[in-house]
Motif scaffolding. Sequence first.
Motif, PDB file in Angstrom:
ATOM      1  N   LYS A  97       0.853  -1.180   0.000  1.00  0.00           N
ATOM      2  CA  LYS A  97       0.000   0.000   0.000  1.00  0.00           C
ATOM      3  C   LYS A  97       0.897   1.241   0.000  1.00  0.00           C
ATOM      4  N   GLU A  98       0.405   2.337  -0.531  1.00  0.00           N
ATOM      5  CA  GLU A  98       1.229   3.527  -0.697  1.00  0.00           C
ATOM      6  C   GLU A  98       1.751   4.056   0.637  1.00  0.00           C
ATOM      7  N   ASP A  99       0.950   3.965   1.706  1.00  0.00           N
ATOM      8  CA  ASP A  99       1.359   4.514   2.995  1.00  0.00           C
ATOM      9  C   ASP A  99       2.076   3.503   3.877  1.00  0.00           C
ATOM     10  N   ASP A 100       2.440   2.326   3.333  1.00  0.00           N
ATOM     11  CA  ASP A 100       3.134   1.293   4.093  1.00  0.00           C
ATOM     12  C   ASP A 100       4.640   1.431   3.880  1.00  0.00           C
ATOM     13  N   THR A 124       4.979  -7.958  -6.142  1.00  0.00           N
ATOM     14  CA  THR A 124       5.467  -6.845  -6.956  1.00  0.00           C
ATOM     15  C   THR A 124       5.407  -5.525  -6.198  1.00  0.00           C
ATOM     16  N   SER A 125       5.970  -4.493  -6.823  1.00  0.00           N
ATOM     17  CA  SER A 125       5.893  -3.140  -6.279  1.00  0.00           C
ATOM     18  C   SER A 125       5.976  -2.130  -7.417  1.00  0.00           C
ATOM     19  N   ASP A 159       2.756   4.958 -11.829  1.00  0.00           N
ATOM     20  CA  ASP A 159       1.621   5.622 -12.469  1.00  0.00           C
ATOM     21  C   ASP A 159       2.035   6.445 -13.689  1.00  0.00           C
ATOM     22  N   ASP A 160       3.341   6.698 -13.825  1.00  0.00           N
ATOM     23  CA  ASP A 160       3.841   7.410 -14.999  1.00  0.00           C
ATOM     24  C   ASP A 160       4.277   6.457 -16.105  1.00  0.00           C
ATOM     25  N   GLY A 161       4.041   5.158 -15.886  1.00  0.00           N
ATOM     26  CA  GLY A 161       4.376   4.181 -16.914  1.00  0.00           C
ATOM     27  C   GLY A 161       5.840   3.799 -16.964  1.00  0.00           C
TER      28      GLY A 161
END
Length: 325
Positions: A97-100, A124-125, A159-161
């Motif tokens: 998760k983004e905040d982990d 994955t990440s 998110d920017d690919g």
Amino acid sequence: LKLAVNPASAQKAKVYVAAGTYKGDTTAKSAFTMVEGVEVYGGFAGTETNLDERDLKNNRTILTGQDVQRVLFQPNDFTDSTIAVWNGFVIEHGMFKEDDTHEGAGVYLRDYSALVNCEIRENTSKYVGSYGLGAYMGNAPHSVLENCLIHHNAVAKNDDGEYVRSYGVGVYCSDGGRIVNCTVADNLSYEGESAVDFRWNDNVMINTVIYGNKNVDNLGESTPSNNFYHNYDVDVHHCAIEGGAEGQNIFGCSTNDFNEDYSPKAGSVCLDMGCDYEPLSSIDVMGNKRVQGLAVDLGAIDGVAKKFVLVFILNITDVNGILRT
């Protein structure tokens, strides 16, 4: 599964888990949490009466992060009398998760825990600076990964690919951790990073195989990865590592030494080349007898035992003084 594991902590019990796919609460950072003193075993059909009857190969017991959370988490250090054991699971589809904290998408281990006979795959990440997408071991000199098959863990695009940099995409150990009889293969990291990454002190790796891992760039081109990296002196011996490494009894290997299921082929350098140690399990990750030949094989899967034929040559001289063989 959580309902069974948490109450067991009061008795330091063993929990047997039937085959199937198990999911956690997706609002949590981790699907499952290790509980101090509890041993959890997968691979059961549900009719067995003792641990030796389970079938790891046919009764697949899957823990999934559903691509939205870490799979298995150890919240703090345990002790030598309250070690936690998870044995016989497939750990897959972990994602931070983004905040982990971005450590251990598949499994995060602290001290005094053991992950045995587990397949750690497809974690994955998409976050830069992630560590140990398959498994992360932090300050864990008394913890161990044993007989684990760690494959197809991979960096993802953000998110920017663009692909992001992760360290130790298969396994990352920092200041302590033991890897014994594991196979780390077919993992995908970003440019220049390794499949297994050892940082600082007290890291140990024996009887382990590392091969077939790849790097990828943002053009989608893949190249062989470094496979293994360390920045301090480490205790690494009796391993097969593609590209080689420093250590005692380190053998080179390649994909040609293994079958598609990651077992060593006949004639592989990994057969009978392991060193003695005190194993936590007498079987490998697929449920095979752990030693089938003269010595333990390298990697998570024991191969077919070597067969030896003794040939005696008897030389006899006949009455005419002619040598007969």
